[in-house]
Design an enzyme around this catalytic site. Sequence first.
Site, PDB file in Angstrom:
ATOM      1  CD  GLU A 109      -2.738   1.336   0.143  1.00  0.00           C
ATOM      2  OE1 GLU A 109      -2.564   2.367  -0.553  1.00  0.00           O
ATOM      3  OE2 GLU A 109      -3.580   0.459  -0.126  1.00  0.00           O
ATOM      4  CG  ASP A 145       4.705   1.401  -7.797  1.00  0.00           C
ATOM      5  OD1 ASP A 145       3.513   1.697  -8.002  1.00  0.00           O
ATOM      6  OD2 ASP A 145       5.400   0.746  -8.596  1.00  0.00           O
ATOM      7  CG  ASP A 161      -8.193   4.911  -9.333  1.00  0.00           C
ATOM      8  OD1 ASP A 161      -9.167   5.022 -10.105  1.00  0.00           O
ATOM      9  OD2 ASP A 161      -7.614   5.892  -8.830  1.00  0.00           O
ATOM     10  CB  THR A 185     -15.747  -4.427   2.331  1.00  0.00           C
ATOM     11  OG1 THR A 185     -16.414  -4.075   1.102  1.00  0.00           O
ATOM     12  CG2 THR A 185     -14.453  -5.176   1.994  1.00  0.00           C
ATOM     13  CE  LYS A 186     -18.365  -1.892   9.517  1.00  0.00           C
ATOM     14  NZ  LYS A 186     -18.062  -0.884  10.554  1.00  0.00           N
ATOM     15  CG  PHE A 187     -17.247  -0.159  -0.743  1.00  0.00           C
ATOM     16  CD1 PHE A 187     -17.581   1.125  -1.122  1.00  0.00           C
ATOM     17  CD2 PHE A 187     -16.887  -1.069  -1.723  1.00  0.00           C
ATOM     18  CE1 PHE A 187     -17.567   1.498  -2.457  1.00  0.00           C
ATOM     19  CE2 PHE A 187     -16.871  -0.705  -3.054  1.00  0.00           C
ATOM     20  CZ  PHE A 187     -17.212   0.574  -3.418  1.00  0.00           C
ATOM     21  CD  GLU A 188     -17.619  -6.979  -1.746  1.00  0.00           C
ATOM     22  OE1 GLU A 188     -18.134  -7.817  -2.510  1.00  0.00           O
ATOM     23  OE2 GLU A 188     -16.686  -7.237  -0.980  1.00  0.00           O
TER      24      GLU A 188
END
Length: 240
Positions: free
Chosen positions: A95, A122, A145, A218-221
């Site tokens: 990361e 990277d 991204d 994930t919570k996002f999902e």
Amino acid sequence: MTDSTEQHGEQADNTTYMRKIRSFVLREGRLTKGQQHALDTYWPDYGLQYQSSALQLADVFGRSSAVVLEIGFGMGKSLVQMAKEAPEKDFIGIEVHRPGVGACLSDAVAQQVKNLRVFEHDAVEVLEDTIADNSLDTVQLFFPDPWHKKRHHKRRIVQPEFVQLLRRKLKPGGVFHMATDWENYAEHMLEVMQAAEGFSNLSADNTYVERPEHRPLTKFEQRGQRLGHGVWDLMYKKDY
């Protein structure tokens, strides 16, 4: 924002390999006290430094076992969860964003996860130089991204050259697992991987797979699912 001198220095250091493949954009947020404490205190135990020669992963972890490498782990919650739930495997996360690295270290220590190491660098450079060929059992790339504007599609990390780099690093039979919530990017991933030499699609119909149990939801999902948004998983095995 971080201190401008620190931020500009980091951007300058990243310039050379960002020209090769724009796999990330630095969106550096301010470190919390907890994240800074984790970086200061736990990095010697969990941190790995980029180097121009290949690491011996058995030396890093003190054992020989299956190694899972995740590119772009965000805040690290799902990576820590996966490592905790699979203590027989070793996990490496890469990361570039310091707050995420700090949060991951803090979470790993809180959950007493020992089979995890992280790079703050990277991913392309780490893979090219620091990870030995034929050393990884799994490479994970979750929600990268999407570069959703068409003129930016060339900046997407999943490109033929990158896929062949991963093929060198995976063991024969090793798996490249991708997930995205952008349908257009899923189609792009599928197109690139179907054309990639040396890989076989693990999907029964040569398209997408169901989310495997080892990839945490994930919570996002969960929020996206409630709104009717799709998530696409792709898994490809290295043939040779």
